[in-house]
Design a protein around this motif. Structure first.
Motif, short mmCIF file in Angstrom:
data_model
loop_
_atom_site.label_atom_id
_atom_site.label_comp_id
_atom_site.label_asym_id
_atom_site.label_seq_id
_atom_site.Cartn_x
_atom_site.Cartn_y
_atom_site.Cartn_z
N GLU A 1 -8.09 -4.77 0.87
CA GLU A 1 -6.90 -4.45 1.54
C GLU A 1 -6.82 -5.34 2.82
O GLU A 1 -7.48 -5.25 3.91
CB GLU A 1 -7.45 -2.79 2.12
N LEU B 1 -2.35 -3.58 -1.07
CA LEU B 1 -3.42 -3.65 -1.97
C LEU B 1 -3.55 -4.71 -2.78
O LEU B 1 -2.40 -5.19 -3.57
CB LEU B 1 -3.25 -2.24 -2.73
N SER C 1 0.81 -1.18 0.01
CA SER C 1 0.03 0.23 0.12
C SER C 1 0.96 1.13 0.05
O SER C 1 1.94 1.28 0.76
CB SER C 1 -0.85 -0.16 1.12
#
Length: 246
Positions: free
Chosen positions: A212, A239, A152
């Protein structure tokens, strides 16, 4: 920027140590995603692969490819590093599948060759996404899926290089994310949420889901130090994009 030669050198150098440290965990159980080894059975990203033609971008020692081949997929494992491919060949066992040396940004396959292209911190973390994503889309059949897990941008902007750990403090500019200098001249890549959307849509892909992954409290990160230890329970560390080619 051509990051292929330096990235290949780096992974040839670190392959043995990397597999020695991580294979006991990621090789013991099939279909584990990311830094926290979250089972795909919990995230439902890949689904049934029986009879599917599957390409793994950055297969490493083949932990994922080996598992999917055993499930009945026709798998090809691609990696930039010959040392990583040698580790995959040594660990292949009964579920045999082809191994190909190549780069995610220069895929050596014909168009419409695969029903599923995927990676877990593989080719789409170590190749420029604006080049690699269109290549993945090119080799997918209509209706085929691109599924991949990357760090992420939250994780990246909170990473303290000097302390070698992820913190609760912003360390770098979010809007400056793109290429990241690694050891020995190698380069990894990270995009903002908006830039990932632009790259995926620009390649003609439909975004079906953005997962997520959230580890349970107390789940260790097998790759990075974090402060606090349960960082990824509070903020998104990864992600997991699920897309398809219309």
């Amino acid at each position: 920027m051509d990051s292929i030669p330096a990235n290949r050198r780096l992974w040839n150098q670190i392959s043995s140590a990397y597999q020695h440290e991580h294979d006991p965990q990621i090789g013991a159980t099939p279909r584990l995603w990311g830094m926290y080894s979250i089972p795909d059975a919990h995230l439902h990203a890949l689904g049934d692969v029986t009879g599917k033609r599957v390409l793994e971008l950055g297969c490493g020692a083949g932990q994922w490819s080996r598992a999917l081949a055993a499930e009945g997929a026709t798998v090809v494992g691609l990696d930039l590093s010959e040392a990583q491919l040698a580790a995959a060949a040594d660990a292949m066992g009964a579920a045999r599948y082809p191994l190909v040396q190549g780069a995610a940004e220069q895929l050596p396959f014909a168009a419409d060759s695969f029903d599923l292209v995927f990676c877990d911190f593989g080719g789409l973390s170590w190749a420029p996404p604006h080049l690699a994503v269109p290549q993945a889309a090119r080799v997918l059949t209509r209706g085929g899926r691109l599924v991949f897990n990357v760090a992420s941008p939250w994780f990246e902007v909170c990473y303290d290089e000097a302390a070698s750990r992820v913190t609760t403090t912003l360390q770098k500019d979010y809007f400056g994310l793109n290429s990241i200098a690694e050891d020995d001249g190698a380069t990894s890549y990270q995009l903002t949420y908006g830039d990932w959307v632009k790259v995926l849509r620009g390649a003609g892909l439909i975004i079906d889901d953005l997962i997520e992954p959230r580890p349970d409290l107390g789940t260790p990160n097998g790759y990075n130090e974090t402060d606090p230890p349960d960082w990824a329970h509070r903020w998104p560390a990864e992600l997991l994009w699920v897309t398809h080619k219309p």
